[in-house]
Design a protein around this motif. Sequence first.
Motif, PDB file in Angstrom:
ATOM      1  N   LEU A 113       0.818  -1.117   0.045  1.00  0.00           N
ATOM      2  CA  LEU A 113       0.015   0.189  -0.075  1.00  0.00           C
ATOM      3  C   LEU A 113       0.832   1.087  -0.029  1.00  0.00           C
ATOM      4  O   LEU A 113       0.604   2.220  -0.749  1.00  0.00           O
ATOM      5  N   ASN A 114       2.063   1.326   0.646  1.00  0.00           N
ATOM      6  CA  ASN A 114       2.714   2.400   0.876  1.00  0.00           C
ATOM      7  C   ASN A 114       3.497   2.630  -0.390  1.00  0.00           C
ATOM      8  O   ASN A 114       3.740   3.821  -0.861  1.00  0.00           O
ATOM      9  N   GLU A 115       3.785   1.493  -1.188  1.00  0.00           N
ATOM     10  CA  GLU A 115       4.548   1.806  -2.481  1.00  0.00           C
ATOM     11  C   GLU A 115       3.733   2.458  -3.614  1.00  0.00           C
ATOM     12  O   GLU A 115       4.024   3.197  -4.268  1.00  0.00           O
ATOM     13  N   GLY A 116       2.341   1.801  -3.398  1.00  0.00           N
ATOM     14  CA  GLY A 116       1.373   2.345  -4.181  1.00  0.00           C
ATOM     15  C   GLY A 116       0.993   3.727  -4.132  1.00  0.00           C
ATOM     16  O   GLY A 116       0.884   4.714  -5.056  1.00  0.00           O
ATOM     17  N   ALA A 117       0.963   4.110  -2.778  1.00  0.00           N
ATOM     18  CA  ALA A 117       0.746   5.729  -2.425  1.00  0.00           C
ATOM     19  C   ALA A 117       1.823   6.398  -3.021  1.00  0.00           C
ATOM     20  O   ALA A 117       1.569   7.560  -3.455  1.00  0.00           O
ATOM     21  N   TRP A 118       3.108   5.819  -2.826  1.00  0.00           N
ATOM     22  CA  TRP A 118       4.292   6.854  -3.305  1.00  0.00           C
ATOM     23  C   TRP A 118       4.316   7.027  -4.791  1.00  0.00           C
ATOM     24  O   TRP A 118       4.424   8.042  -5.248  1.00  0.00           O
ATOM     25  N   ASN A 119       3.726   6.002  -5.311  1.00  0.00           N
ATOM     26  CA  ASN A 119       3.821   6.080  -7.041  1.00  0.00           C
ATOM     27  C   ASN A 119       2.505   6.928  -7.660  1.00  0.00           C
ATOM     28  O   ASN A 119       2.871   7.734  -8.335  1.00  0.00           O
ATOM     29  N   GLU A 120       1.505   7.059  -6.616  1.00  0.00           N
ATOM     30  CA  GLU A 120       0.618   8.018  -6.823  1.00  0.00           C
ATOM     31  C   GLU A 120       0.992   9.541  -6.744  1.00  0.00           C
ATOM     32  O   GLU A 120       0.972  10.568  -7.154  1.00  0.00           O
ATOM     33  N   VAL A 121       1.918   9.506  -5.530  1.00  0.00           N
ATOM     34  CA  VAL A 121       2.207  10.766  -5.245  1.00  0.00           C
ATOM     35  C   VAL A 121       3.106  11.588  -6.608  1.00  0.00           C
ATOM     36  O   VAL A 121       3.213  12.362  -6.776  1.00  0.00           O
ATOM     37  N   LEU A 122       4.050  10.312  -6.902  1.00  0.00           N
ATOM     38  CA  LEU A 122       4.912  10.620  -8.102  1.00  0.00           C
ATOM     39  C   LEU A 122       4.153  11.221  -9.303  1.00  0.00           C
ATOM     40  O   LEU A 122       4.662  11.912 -10.082  1.00  0.00           O
ATOM     41  N   LYS A 123       2.988  10.486  -9.480  1.00  0.00           N
ATOM     42  CA  LYS A 123       2.238  11.020 -10.676  1.00  0.00           C
ATOM     43  C   LYS A 123       1.787  12.437 -10.520  1.00  0.00           C
ATOM     44  O   LYS A 123       1.743  13.324 -11.421  1.00  0.00           O
TER      45      LYS A 123
END
Length: 229
Positions: A113-123
């Motif tokens: 979940l935290n990796e997914g959240a960071w990927n969304e931040v990068l978008k």
Amino acid sequence: MSASDSNRKGCPVDHTASGGSQPAAPHAPTCPVDHSMPLNPLNMMPNLPQSMHAGQTAALSTDRELSTIPRADQPADNWEYPSPQQFYNALARKNMAAPEEYVDVMVDIHNFLNEGAWNEVLKWEKRHAECQMPRLIRLQGRPRDLSPLARFYSWTEGVRPFDRHDWFVDRCGKQVRYVIDYYEGYPQNDMPTFNLVVRPAIDDFGSLADRAKQLWQDAKDKYFGSSKQ
């Protein structure tokens, strides 16, 4: 998440609630934070040990997985996730201890979940080409505080997130706060699914402009077709 057990690496998350959809024990009637212990300012949590908890019946791994999330305080390093043993200690400290055989899966969900959240931040951060390497400063868990958007969804859709995090990101010298709401999705093939709603908090005009541009882009994609090839 737990705090760091070393000076160079740690986990930035305030682990105020268990991740995923695993069942939790009832909350203790008193404040779960031991205020006699020094707190890590990066996550407002005491540093968690790697030793077995009293009453624990099976040994858990003390290995920690390295995330893909760069640290703002130590540019050469990425944040580390807690080990299964630290994760268990974090839950036990709040009277939410889970059976040891489930902890590895809970850690995997937590990290995913935290990796997914960071990927969304990068978008979102791609809108700011002036900063090629945003970094995470710290996180704060706020599971009891509904964001305005989550409150709106609770009124209109009847759903509430099971957790909320505020992430503080260093955009090459500028601090930007992101709000992340975590929702349980519909199980697929008997496996749990999760939906993350990630967006910059409207703390300044720049974040408001980013939100407005994304809203307009989403509307164009919905009614006129996606602009992505």
